[in-house]
Design a protein around this motif. Structure first.
Motif, PDB file in Angstrom:
ATOM      1  N   ASP A 117       0.794  -1.213   0.000  1.00  0.00           N
ATOM      2  CA  ASP A 117       0.000   0.000   0.000  1.00  0.00           C
ATOM      3  C   ASP A 117       0.833   1.273   0.000  1.00  0.00           C
ATOM      4  OD1 ASP A 117      -2.716  -1.208   0.263  1.00  0.00           O
ATOM      5  OD2 ASP A 117      -1.858  -2.001   2.112  1.00  0.00           O
ATOM      6  N   VAL A 118       2.139   1.158  -0.161  1.00  0.00           N
ATOM      7  CA  VAL A 118       3.030   2.316  -0.091  1.00  0.00           C
ATOM      8  C   VAL A 118       3.513   2.658  -1.498  1.00  0.00           C
ATOM      9  CG1 VAL A 118       5.112   3.267   0.964  1.00  0.00           C
ATOM     10  CG2 VAL A 118       3.718   1.617   2.233  1.00  0.00           C
ATOM     11  N   GLY A 119       3.025   3.758  -2.041  1.00  0.00           N
ATOM     12  CA  GLY A 119       3.309   4.120  -3.422  1.00  0.00           C
ATOM     13  C   GLY A 119       4.770   4.184  -3.796  1.00  0.00           C
ATOM     14  N   PRO A 120       5.657   4.793  -2.969  1.00  0.00           N
ATOM     15  CA  PRO A 120       7.071   4.858  -3.356  1.00  0.00           C
ATOM     16  C   PRO A 120       7.747   3.503  -3.491  1.00  0.00           C
ATOM     17  CG  PRO A 120       6.583   6.522  -1.704  1.00  0.00           C
ATOM     18  CD  PRO A 120       5.363   5.644  -1.805  1.00  0.00           C
ATOM     19  N   LEU A 121       7.156   2.452  -2.921  1.00  0.00           N
ATOM     20  CA  LEU A 121       7.743   1.124  -3.057  1.00  0.00           C
ATOM     21  C   LEU A 121       7.359   0.466  -4.374  1.00  0.00           C
ATOM     22  CD1 LEU A 121       7.351  -0.269   0.573  1.00  0.00           C
ATOM     23  CD2 LEU A 121       9.222   1.052  -0.434  1.00  0.00           C
ATOM     24  N   HIS A 122       6.629   1.215  -5.207  1.00  0.00           N
ATOM     25  CA  HIS A 122       6.216   0.694  -6.510  1.00  0.00           C
ATOM     26  C   HIS A 122       6.296   1.771  -7.600  1.00  0.00           C
ATOM     27  CE1 HIS A 122       4.621  -2.695  -4.173  1.00  0.00           C
ATOM     28  NE2 HIS A 122       4.187  -1.772  -3.356  1.00  0.00           N
ATOM     29  N   CYS A 123       6.883   2.901  -7.278  1.00  0.00           N
ATOM     30  CA  CYS A 123       6.986   4.037  -8.215  1.00  0.00           C
ATOM     31  C   CYS A 123       5.621   4.494  -8.715  1.00  0.00           C
ATOM     32  CB  CYS A 123       7.919   3.712  -9.374  1.00  0.00           C
ATOM     33  SG  CYS A 123       9.676   3.894  -8.957  1.00  0.00           S
ATOM     34  N   ASP A 124       4.631   4.539  -7.817  1.00  0.00           N
ATOM     35  CA  ASP A 124       3.307   5.055  -8.159  1.00  0.00           C
ATOM     36  C   ASP A 124       3.260   6.574  -8.027  1.00  0.00           C
ATOM     37  OD1 ASP A 124       2.227   2.539  -8.584  1.00  0.00           O
ATOM     38  OD2 ASP A 124       1.509   2.318  -6.531  1.00  0.00           O
ATOM     39  N   ASN A 125       2.220   7.162  -8.649  1.00  0.00           N
ATOM     40  CA  ASN A 125       1.789   8.536  -8.393  1.00  0.00           C
ATOM     41  C   ASN A 125       2.756   9.621  -8.846  1.00  0.00           C
ATOM     42  OD1 ASN A 125      -0.640   7.588  -7.201  1.00  0.00           O
ATOM     43  ND2 ASN A 125       0.465   7.197  -5.293  1.00  0.00           N
TER      44      ASN A 125
END
Length: 324
Positions: free
Chosen positions: A77-85
């Motif tokens: 659920d943590v965007g920076p751990l998947h390069c989201d947003n």
């Protein structure tokens, strides 16, 4: 794991997940499909790493490998751990886009920062693989029982693999989530069809080894200047680097329906050969990251051939026998 839209959450659930964000980021010093499915992460990782089978499975396995550990909650659920947003559209494509270029770049840098932190951790953890004279420590390099990927103290080899896997996951995700390597579909460029950069080179802002030796403020400043004006990753309703969960992605370039190339069936993946371009780019990038990590071990631990022994211990299934 393929990241799917999440149902609405109560205020209590949001508070729990906010705590999950803090817990997930607390493992970093200083500081759904989310992308490829677990199987695609496995295929990319196996293609990139010339490791022996047991060790490679520990890293790459679609369900239990370190490369997929970030796809478990609370990390999922943590965007920076998947390069989201890090979504953005220039005014020539969308007047008044709700995220500025600077805001999108800041979100991308938060993703890169997680990989830099994991790289540093992995270099430190590798010190436990060999003794002061450069002999491999059999007890610290044994994989006869599975690694836990829980961040707790344990065998040095498990620690190194976990740090690398958790740092490499989002680098692979970058290729699935972003328009770095892909092409736009025919027709007007806009929210539902963002531009594709069609790049085949390594992103200069993913120079993780170099950044690991720099002060965070310095490499962040340098990387910011290397991000192309039209680069974007998709909006996904998870927590971004500020701990804010986007209410939705209306009016933004969306991960789920627009930009992701999680599988060959994703809409963007069906544009030309975008899925192949994403997987090929991620594979070449992971090979680069592994070569950079090896080089760092050799430079950081030169005495008694310790760095070379660490590399040997990481690639072999029975390093006590293979690395005399």
């Amino acid at each position: 794991m393929s990241r799917l839209p999440l149902p609405g959450r109560s205020r209590t659930a949001r508070a729990v997940l906010a705590g999950g964000l803090a817990a997930a980021l607390a493992v970093l010093p200083g500081g759904g499909a989310h992308a490829f499915t677990g199987g695609n992460h496995e295929d990319i990782t196996r293609a990139a790493l010339p490791w022996e089978p047991v060790t490679l499975t520990a890293m790459a396995d679609a369900h239990d490998g370190a490369i997929n550990a970030n796809d478990r909650r609370p990390y999922f659920d943590v965007g920076p751990l998947h390069c989201d947003n890090a979504d953005y559209l220039a005014p020539r494509y969308s007047a008044g886009y709700p995220r500025t270029r600077d805001e999108a770049t800041t979100e991308l840098l938060a993703c890169i920062r997680t990989s830099v932190a994991r790289f540093r951790n992995a270099v430190r953890a590798a010190d436990g693989l060999v003794d002061a004279d450069g002999r491999v420590r059999a007890d610290q390099s044994d994989l006869s029982t599975p690694c836990a990927w829980d961040g707790k103290p344990g065998r040095a080899k498990c620690a190194v693999l976990e740090q690398l896997g958790r740092g490499w996951h989002q680098i692979e995700d970058f290729y699935s989530h972003s328009n770095w390597s892909d092409r736009a579909a025919a027709g007007p460029i806009g929210l539902d069809n963002p531009p594709g950069l069609e790049r085949t080179d390594h992103p200069p802002f993913l120079d993780i080894r170099r950044y690991s030796a720099m002060k965070d403020a310095d490499w962040t400043r340098e990387a910011r200047g290397r991000v192309p004006a039209d680069l974007a990753t998709g909006c996904y309703p998870d927590f971004d680097s500020t701990g804010v969960k986007p209410a939705d992605c209306d009016g933004r370039v969306a991960h789920n329906r627009t930009l992701n190339k999680d599988t060959a069936a994703s809409p963007r993946a069906r544009t030309g050969d975008d899925f192949r371009r994403a997987t090929a780019g991620a594979t070449a990038e992971l090979t680069r990251q592994w070569n950079d990590f090896k080089a760092e071990l050799l430079a950081a631990y030169p005495g008694h051939g310790r760095g070379a022994q660490m590399v040997c211990a990481l690639v072999h299934d029975d390093p006590a026998a293979a690395c005399p």
